[in-house]
Design a protein around this motif. Structure first.
Motif, PDB file in Angstrom:
ATOM      1  N   GLY A  58      45.571   3.282 -21.575  1.00 21.51           N
ATOM      2  CA  GLY A  58      44.425   3.833 -20.860  1.00 21.51           C
ATOM      3  C   GLY A  58      44.872   4.726 -19.716  1.00 21.51           C
ATOM      4  N   VAL A  59      45.963   4.351 -19.071  1.00 21.33           N
ATOM      5  CA  VAL A  59      46.487   5.185 -17.994  1.00 21.33           C
ATOM      6  C   VAL A  59      46.808   6.581 -18.533  1.00 21.33           C
ATOM      7  N   MET A  60      47.460   6.648 -19.700  1.00 22.72           N
ATOM      8  CA  MET A  60      47.777   7.969 -20.237  1.00 22.72           C
ATOM      9  C   MET A  60      46.508   8.751 -20.577  1.00 22.72           C
ATOM     10  N   LEU A 167      34.951  10.251 -17.860  1.00 20.80           N
ATOM     11  CA  LEU A 167      34.594   8.827 -17.822  1.00 20.80           C
ATOM     12  C   LEU A 167      35.791   7.975 -18.199  1.00 20.80           C
ATOM     13  N   ASP A 168      36.176   7.058 -17.313  1.00 19.50           N
ATOM     14  CA  ASP A 168      37.125   6.012 -17.674  1.00 19.50           C
ATOM     15  C   ASP A 168      36.302   4.887 -18.286  1.00 19.50           C
ATOM     16  N   GLY A 169      36.235   4.908 -19.613  1.00 17.10           N
ATOM     17  CA  GLY A 169      35.419   3.909 -20.322  1.00 17.10           C
ATOM     18  C   GLY A 169      36.279   2.848 -20.983  1.00 17.10           C
ATOM     19  N   ALA A 170      37.284   2.360 -20.252  1.00 19.47           N
ATOM     20  CA  ALA A 170      38.158   1.306 -20.795  1.00 19.47           C
ATOM     21  C   ALA A 170      37.313   0.176 -21.394  1.00 19.47           C
ATOM     22  N   ARG A 171      36.231  -0.174 -20.687  1.00 22.55           N
ATOM     23  CA  ARG A 171      35.328  -1.233 -21.180  1.00 22.55           C
ATOM     24  C   ARG A 171      33.921  -0.688 -21.444  1.00 22.55           C
ATOM     25  N   LEU A 172      33.845   0.542 -21.931  1.00 25.46           N
ATOM     26  CA  LEU A 172      32.534   1.106 -22.280  1.00 25.46           C
ATOM     27  C   LEU A 172      31.846   0.252 -23.344  1.00 25.46           C
ATOM     28  N   SER A 198      42.610  -2.161 -26.258  1.00 22.33           N
ATOM     29  CA  SER A 198      43.480  -3.287 -25.910  1.00 22.33           C
ATOM     30  C   SER A 198      42.853  -4.257 -24.915  1.00 22.33           C
ATOM     31  N   LYS A 199      41.606  -4.031 -24.548  1.00 25.00           N
ATOM     32  CA  LYS A 199      40.922  -4.969 -23.639  1.00 25.00           C
ATOM     33  C   LYS A 199      40.128  -5.954 -24.492  1.00 25.00           C
ATOM     34  N   GLY A 200      38.819  -6.007 -24.310  1.00 26.59           N
ATOM     35  CA  GLY A 200      38.016  -6.970 -25.057  1.00 26.59           C
ATOM     36  C   GLY A 200      38.086  -6.807 -26.573  1.00 26.59           C
TER      37      GLY A 200
HETATM   38  C1  PLP Z   1      42.903  -1.430 -18.246  1.00 18.86           C
HETATM   39  C2  PLP Z   1      42.208  -0.269 -17.699  1.00 18.86           C
HETATM   40  C3  PLP Z   1      42.720   1.030 -17.867  1.00 18.86           C
HETATM   41  C4  PLP Z   1      43.970   1.359 -18.644  1.00 18.86           C
HETATM   42  O1  PLP Z   1      45.007   0.510 -18.501  1.00 18.86           O
HETATM   43  P1  PLP Z   1      46.280   0.457 -19.471  1.00 18.86           P
HETATM   44  O2  PLP Z   1      46.892  -0.810 -19.055  1.00 18.86           O
HETATM   45  O3  PLP Z   1      47.061   1.657 -19.198  1.00 18.86           O
HETATM   46  O4  PLP Z   1      45.781   0.449 -20.878  1.00 18.86           O
HETATM   47  C5  PLP Z   1      42.009   2.070 -17.338  1.00 18.86           C
HETATM   48  N1  PLP Z   1      40.867   1.870 -16.680  1.00 18.86           N
HETATM   49  C6  PLP Z   1      40.330   0.657 -16.515  1.00 18.86           C
HETATM   50  C7  PLP Z   1      39.024   0.502 -15.815  1.00 18.86           C
HETATM   51  C8  PLP Z   1      40.986  -0.468 -17.001  1.00 18.86           C
HETATM   52  O5  PLP Z   1      40.469  -1.677 -16.820  1.00 18.86           O
END
Ligand code: PLP
Length: 347
Positions: A58-60, A167-172, A198-200
């Motif tokens: 997600g960081v990338m 949008l950072d939609g890591a948990r969209l 890789s989250k939920g």
């Molecule tokens: C986990 C997360 C990321 C990305 O994290 P990575 O560990 O690089 O996959 C980005 N934004 C949010 C809000 C997150 O919770």
């Protein structure tokens, strides 16, 4: 051990591992991995965007967005709780040479007025306001769903002033599970959207950056430059496709577990929490006295793991590898350790 530290601690299920084993693969640097191409197409479609790019993290995904939307010296508007500001190792300054304009929202949420007044008029001695980044759900604020009205109003302001929106939609996925508003509707006001598998969703690795074709082509170039070119990663994309089919539909279960945990914690005098503040799978609560560290140590000793989110704040995150029974067990542990008020124990 009941591990509530994060929704990233899940392990791939048997079905997911089988999908990975059976995945058709090719060299993705040549664009020849059919499973990666399938995942990219699928996610673009879900988000209502022209194209999507599979990235290792997600960081990338977020940092590629900053890179393609800005030039060195530009300014990016964000909210104080956001991941990009707090948990990406200072990357915006290093990789894109941008400065951040941090605004204080209400539980991680900004209004259009706040954003509008942060946009600089454009004098040559100022940094150029270039991009607004929002996060949905807001992790550090406790899994808060970004209200669609705020997003749309902020998008109007950004468009009127010629700024881009990411949008950072890591948990969209969790926002959609909580409200029933589909991901494409949430994504519509944004130029680019980052989502995590890789989250939920429980995949071992992977995120995608989605947006218009020309911007995603630009991101593709920078993914290579950042060292994110990958080869036969259809094995990972297969896990992502499996997660979209099998884990996405059941995220509401994680929300029910979080809600139950919050209600149980609310009954314990040693902690303070408003269970109504729990909208998705993240539970934040405060420790009344003595700080978070001793509580976390005692819980770990008793087989329950959570993480600190401030000197007196603890975060617990539910996910598919903890059951409702596990939540009840965790609550029994907390009740045993912290159930009686100090006055009642002393009596
Ligand atoms: C986990 C997360 C990321 C990305 O994290 P990575 O560990 O690089 O996959 C980005 N934004 C949010 C809000 C997150 O919770």
């Amino acid at each position: 051990m009941i591990d509530l530290r994060s929704d990233t601690v899940t392990r791939p299920t048997e079905g997911m591992r089988r999908a990975m084993y059976e995945a058709e693969v090719g060299d993705d640097v040549f664009g020849e991995d059919p499973t990666v191409n399938q995942l990219q197409g699928r996610v673009a479609e879900i988000l209502g965007k022209e194209a999507a790019l599979f990235v290792p993290s997600g960081v990338m995904g977020n940092q590629l967005a900053l890179k393609i939307h800005s030039r060195p010296g530009d300014e990016v508007i964000l909210e104080r709780a956001c991941h990009i500001f707090n948990y990406e190792s200072g990357a915006p300054g290093v990789l894109s040479g941008v400065q951040l304009n941090i605004l204080d929202g209400e539980r991680g949420i900004l209004t259009a007025d706040q954003v509008e007044s942060a946009i600089r008029p454009g004098f040559y001695w100022e940094a150029r306001s270039r991009l607004v980044c929002l996060e949905n759900t807001v992790n550090k604020a406790g899994g808060v769903v970004y209200p669609l009205e705020n997003t749309q109003a902020i998008a109007e302001v950004a468009q009127a002033k010629g700024l881009r929106l990411h949008l950072d939609g890591a948990r969209l996925w969790n926002a959609t599970a909580a409200t029933g508003i589909d991901e494409a509707t949430y994504a519509a006001p944004f130029d680019t959207v980052n989502v995590c598998l890789s989250k939920g969703l429980g995949a071992p690795v992977g995120s995608l950056l989605a947006g218009p074709k020309d911007l995603i082509e630009e991101a593709h170039r920078y993914r290579k430059l950042f060292g994110g070119g990958m080869r036969q990663v259809g094995v990972l994309a297969a896990a992502g496709l499996y997660a979209l089919d099998h884990q996405r539909p059941r995220l509401a279960e994680d929300h029910a577990k979080a809600r139950r945990l919050a209600e149980g914690i609310a009954d314990l005098p040693a902690f303070s929490i408003d269970p109504d503040s729990v909208e998705t799978n993240i539970v934040m609560f405060d420790v009344a006295a003595g700080g978070a560290s001793p509580v976390l140590a005692a819980l770990q000793e008793a087989g329950v793991r959570m993480v600190p989110f401030g000197p007196a704040t603890i975060r617990a995150t539910t996910h598919r590898d903890v059951s409702m029974e596990d939540i009840e067990s965790a609550l029994r542990v907390m009740e045993r350790l912290y159930g009686a008020s100090v006055a009642a124990r002393d009596a």
